[in-house]
Design a protein around this motif. Structure first.
Motif, PDB file in Angstrom:
ATOM      1  N   VAL A  84       1.609   4.558 -41.337  1.00  0.00           N
ATOM      2  CA  VAL A  84       0.612   5.013 -40.363  1.00  0.00           C
ATOM      3  C   VAL A  84      -0.278   3.829 -40.005  1.00  0.00           C
ATOM      4  N   PRO A  85      -0.490   3.531 -38.728  1.00  0.00           N
ATOM      5  CA  PRO A  85      -1.308   2.371 -38.374  1.00  0.00           C
ATOM      6  C   PRO A  85      -2.772   2.593 -38.718  1.00  0.00           C
ATOM      7  N   GLU A  86      -3.461   1.504 -39.006  1.00  0.00           N
ATOM      8  CA  GLU A  86      -4.890   1.591 -39.326  1.00  0.00           C
ATOM      9  C   GLU A  86      -5.719   1.886 -38.080  1.00  0.00           C
ATOM     10  N   TYR A  87      -5.282   1.368 -36.946  1.00  0.00           N
ATOM     11  CA  TYR A  87      -5.999   1.579 -35.687  1.00  0.00           C
ATOM     12  C   TYR A  87      -5.029   2.010 -34.600  1.00  0.00           C
ATOM     13  N   ALA A  88      -5.559   2.728 -33.622  1.00  0.00           N
ATOM     14  CA  ALA A  88      -4.793   3.131 -32.441  1.00  0.00           C
ATOM     15  C   ALA A  88      -5.294   2.350 -31.239  1.00  0.00           C
ATOM     16  N   GLN A  89      -4.402   1.636 -30.594  1.00  0.00           N
ATOM     17  CA  GLN A  89      -4.689   0.931 -29.349  1.00  0.00           C
ATOM     18  C   GLN A  89      -5.814  -0.102 -29.479  1.00  0.00           C
ATOM     19  N   TRP A  90      -6.014  -0.611 -30.665  1.00  0.00           N
ATOM     20  CA  TRP A  90      -7.047  -1.609 -30.884  1.00  0.00           C
ATOM     21  C   TRP A  90      -6.434  -3.005 -30.892  1.00  0.00           C
ATOM     22  N   HIS A  91      -5.280  -3.114 -31.584  1.00  0.00           N
ATOM     23  CA  HIS A  91      -4.542  -4.369 -31.645  1.00  0.00           C
ATOM     24  C   HIS A  91      -3.169  -4.149 -31.011  1.00  0.00           C
ATOM     25  N   PRO A  92      -2.471  -5.230 -30.691  1.00  0.00           N
ATOM     26  CA  PRO A  92      -1.046  -5.072 -30.372  1.00  0.00           C
ATOM     27  C   PRO A  92      -0.335  -4.419 -31.554  1.00  0.00           C
ATOM     28  N   GLN A  93       0.662  -3.593 -31.281  1.00  0.00           N
ATOM     29  CA  GLN A  93       1.316  -2.849 -32.360  1.00  0.00           C
ATOM     30  C   GLN A  93       1.808  -3.757 -33.480  1.00  0.00           C
ATOM     31  N   HIS A  94       2.332  -4.931 -33.135  1.00  0.00           N
ATOM     32  CA  HIS A  94       2.929  -5.782 -34.157  1.00  0.00           C
ATOM     33  C   HIS A  94       1.882  -6.407 -35.072  1.00  0.00           C
ATOM     34  N   GLU A  95       0.591  -6.229 -34.761  1.00  0.00           N
ATOM     35  CA  GLU A  95      -0.465  -6.740 -35.635  1.00  0.00           C
ATOM     36  C   GLU A  95      -1.030  -5.656 -36.563  1.00  0.00           C
ATOM     37  N   GLU A  96      -0.578  -4.420 -36.414  1.00  0.00           N
ATOM     38  CA  GLU A  96      -1.139  -3.329 -37.208  1.00  0.00           C
ATOM     39  C   GLU A  96      -0.625  -3.343 -38.646  1.00  0.00           C
ATOM     40  N   HIS A  97      -1.468  -2.858 -39.545  1.00  0.00           N
ATOM     41  CA  HIS A  97      -1.103  -2.635 -40.934  1.00  0.00           C
ATOM     42  C   HIS A  97      -1.362  -1.173 -41.280  1.00  0.00           C
ATOM     43  N   CYS A  98      -0.804  -0.736 -42.382  1.00  0.00           N
ATOM     44  CA  CYS A  98      -0.938   0.661 -42.804  1.00  0.00           C
ATOM     45  C   CYS A  98      -1.958   0.756 -43.931  1.00  0.00           C
ATOM     46  N   GLU A  99      -3.062   1.411 -43.647  1.00  0.00           N
ATOM     47  CA  GLU A  99      -4.081   1.682 -44.667  1.00  0.00           C
ATOM     48  C   GLU A  99      -3.708   2.982 -45.366  1.00  0.00           C
ATOM     49  N   THR A 100      -3.640   2.967 -46.692  1.00  0.00           N
ATOM     50  CA  THR A 100      -3.201   4.150 -47.424  1.00  0.00           C
ATOM     51  C   THR A 100      -4.113   5.343 -47.158  1.00  0.00           C
ATOM     52  N   CYS A 101      -5.383   5.086 -46.858  1.00  0.00           N
ATOM     53  CA  CYS A 101      -6.301   6.169 -46.503  1.00  0.00           C
ATOM     54  C   CYS A 101      -5.729   7.019 -45.366  1.00  0.00           C
ATOM     55  N   CYS A 102      -5.068   6.369 -44.420  1.00  0.00           N
ATOM     56  CA  CYS A 102      -4.536   7.087 -43.256  1.00  0.00           C
ATOM     57  C   CYS A 102      -3.386   8.011 -43.646  1.00  0.00           C
ATOM     58  N   ILE A 103      -2.573   7.583 -44.628  1.00  0.00           N
ATOM     59  CA  ILE A 103      -1.488   8.448 -45.103  1.00  0.00           C
ATOM     60  C   ILE A 103      -2.081   9.685 -45.765  1.00  0.00           C
TER      61      ILE A 103
END
Length: 570
Positions: free
Chosen positions: A289-308
């Motif tokens: 799950v991405p940490e942010y939506a539409q904030w960075h280009p998709q390929h720069e996103e990371h998955c924060e476990t909080c979001c899962i």
């Protein structure tokens, strides 16, 4: 059964690992105050205090340690949990708000309303666990009333065409920061933006507060916050899409669904579902799950476990609201990315136990103490140790909540029926459940009393289902996605089996294509493989590869000193 070939989903093992982290990554000199900041890539590795340790962490880690201790049915960690309780009972100020102690590593003493979204759930747990705890009840009640007293209530809409009375409560906080000395100072802010959604993560716990204590002020505040979010804030578009922090939006979505369920207001459920579905469209099938939506280009996103955790919690709320299709998300997200985001090896960490712990910094046995932590930013196929928040205290507080939800819902007993919702090895007072995923498609259920047995089936099980009771072929009835075996005798074994082969699927995640190897509900491999900590090395026949200390280097934000990094955490 054959020798195990692939790693199994074993939530109790994950719970035991994170319990070790929660009880060791604390400062004994400060009554077990947590360390949010862990830097495994430094040479030597260290953990350092920052302001958030005594802000949100004493709340979220209280929830976390309570969750895993209940799962494990253990007294281990009781003293540390009591320390978290003592911290939570300190530093209360005006308007019932919880601030923090003036430690050497803190700066301006303040609260953010986002942090109260971590404090109230902990208080709710205290009240639920110990209804006689008048201090916890007093703090929970005071916090709710204090927040309610500080909101702006929008009563009239003044427009060019006239004045129109608002027919429902609409509440928003004037700012995201409240100073211990000075209250609202509109010249100050956290700088995160998105105040409407960040301030609103308290929504879910407000509804829970109402359920536990019949607190009408909590319900009123929840309704007013929800109405502001879905109306004048203009945070979501008509498709419930948004720009920004996925953790906040996902947590709010679960609160909206719960609010809708409790009040019978369908529009809140619909909105929560829409937000969830939008986040789901940005996520992988296995729970990245991405940490942010539409904030960075998709390929720069990371998955924060909080979001899962938010997605699992919201999926559970949607299931309770009648959307049973979300069982699949809960199952796939939990047994794949959630547990893959946990740190299980540390052979690459440089530890120097000769260095004395300094003020707010510890070096002692970091390699051992970091086991069980959860990452604040994984890639699809790896955890990069050189990234700031490769381990994050906030995620360590959230992941156990998701584990507990899944563990509790996996096997239930209701209405004289054992219900197996998620394949897992689990023993309850009513039944013993065993499974053999991802090696073979096999589940067995042995009730301890005469009752019905129901097993939830999924599309990935296929159509060739074999059913037996005590080794003899049988038939079952079908209720939606449940196979129901009626009047099964105590001690009889119900078996469900189906063919299981490795399915290799192409999937685009984070703007990149991956080859994902599935066995039923479990991902057993992903290509291309990543660095540093490779994920989904689940085939036990293939030696696992991990980085050495020489392979881990400082990059980007990892060069910040502890103080600068602490301030980066918003």
């Amino acid at each position: 059964m054959s020798t195990q070939t692939y790693e199994k989903f074993e939530p109790l093992h994950n719970a035991q690992l994170v319990l070790g982290y929660l009880t060791s990554m604390v400062d004994e000199k400060e009554d077990n105050l947590p360390y949010w900041l862990v830097l495994p890539h430094k040479k030597p590795a260290e953990a350092a205090h920052c302001r958030v340790d005594d802000a949100e962490l004493v709340g979220s880690w209280y929830e976390a340690i309570d969750a895993v201790r209940k799962m494990l049915k253990t007294e281990e960690g009781a003293e540390v949990q009591l320390s978290f309780y003592r911290h939570l009972m300190k530093s209360w100020g005006e308007h019932g708000l919880r601030f923090h102690e003036p430690y050497p590593w803190t700066h301006t003493n303040h609260i953010s309303f986002h942090e109260m979204g971590y404090i109230l759930p902990a208080l709710n747990r205290m009240v639920e666990n110990h209804p006689e705890d008048l201090e916890a009840e007093k703090r929970a009640s005071g916090l709710v009333r204090g927040m309610r007293s500080l909101v702006i209530e929008r009563k009239v809409r003044t427009f060019w065409s006239g004045d129109y009375e608002e027919k429902e409560p609409i509440y928003e906080f004037p700012n995201d920061v409240y100073l211990r000395e000075g209250g609202f100072d509109l010249s100050r802010h956290t700088g995160r933006g998105e105040q409407a959604i960040r301030n609103a993560i308290v929504l879910h716990s407000l509804v829970r507060r109402y359920e536990l204590a019949g607190d009408e002020v909590a319900l009123d505040l929840a309704v007013g916050i929800a109405n502001h979010l879905l109306g004048p804030s203009r945070y979501f578009n008509y498709k419930l899409e948004f720009f920004g922090h996925v953790h906040s939006a996902g947590w709010v979505a679960s609160g909206l669904v719960r609010l809708g369920r409790i009040t019978g207001t369908r529009r809140y459920i619909t909105a929560g579902k829409g937000i969830y579905d939008y986040i789901r469209s940005l996520s992988s099938s296995f729970g990245w799950v991405p940490e942010y939506a539409q904030w960075h280009p998709q390929h720069e996103e990371h998955c924060e476990t909080c979001c899962i955790k938010d997605m699992i919690e919201c999926a559970n709320e949607l299931i309770l609201a009648g959307y049973e299709e979300y069982w699949e998300d809960m199952t796939l997200f939990a047994r794949n990315q959630l547990v893959e985001n946990q740190i299980k090896v540390s052979s690459y960490v440089v530890t120097d136990n000769t260095l004395p712990d300094g003020e707010g910094v510890t070096y002692r046995e970091i390699d051992q103490r970091m086991i069980g932590g959860f990452t604040g930013g994984s890639l699809v196929n790896s955890i990069s140790l050189s990234k700031f928040r490769s381990i994050a205290g906030c995620c360590v507080g959230m992941a156990p909540v998701a584990l507990e939800i899944v563990w509790n819902r996996a096997v239930e007993f209701s209405g004289g029926r054992v219900l197996v919702n998620i394949p897992v090895d689990k023993e309850t007072e009513e039944a013993t459940v065993s499974m053999n995923y991802p090696d073979t498609g096999y589940i067995s259920v042995t009730p301890k009393q005469q009752c019905d047995v129901a097993v939830r089936v999924y599309d990935w099980m296929g159509q060739n289902l074999s059913m037996k009771i005590n080794g003899v072929a049988c038939i079952s009835s079908k209720e939606g996605n449940l196979l129901v075996f009626h009047n099964v005798a105590a001690g009889a074994m119900v078996e469900l089996e189906h063919p299981l082969e490795t399915a290799v699927v192409k999937e685009t995640v984070r703007g990149e294509e991956y080859t994902v190897s599935w066995r039923g509900c479990d991902v057993v491999d992903i290509a291309p493989r990543g660095e540093h900590l490779r994920l989904y090395q689940r085939d036990l026949r293939i030696p696992k590869t991990y980085p050495s200390a020489d392979d881990v280097h400082f990059t980007g934000a990892a060069n910040f000193g502890p103080t600068q990094q602490a301030q980066t955490k918003q």
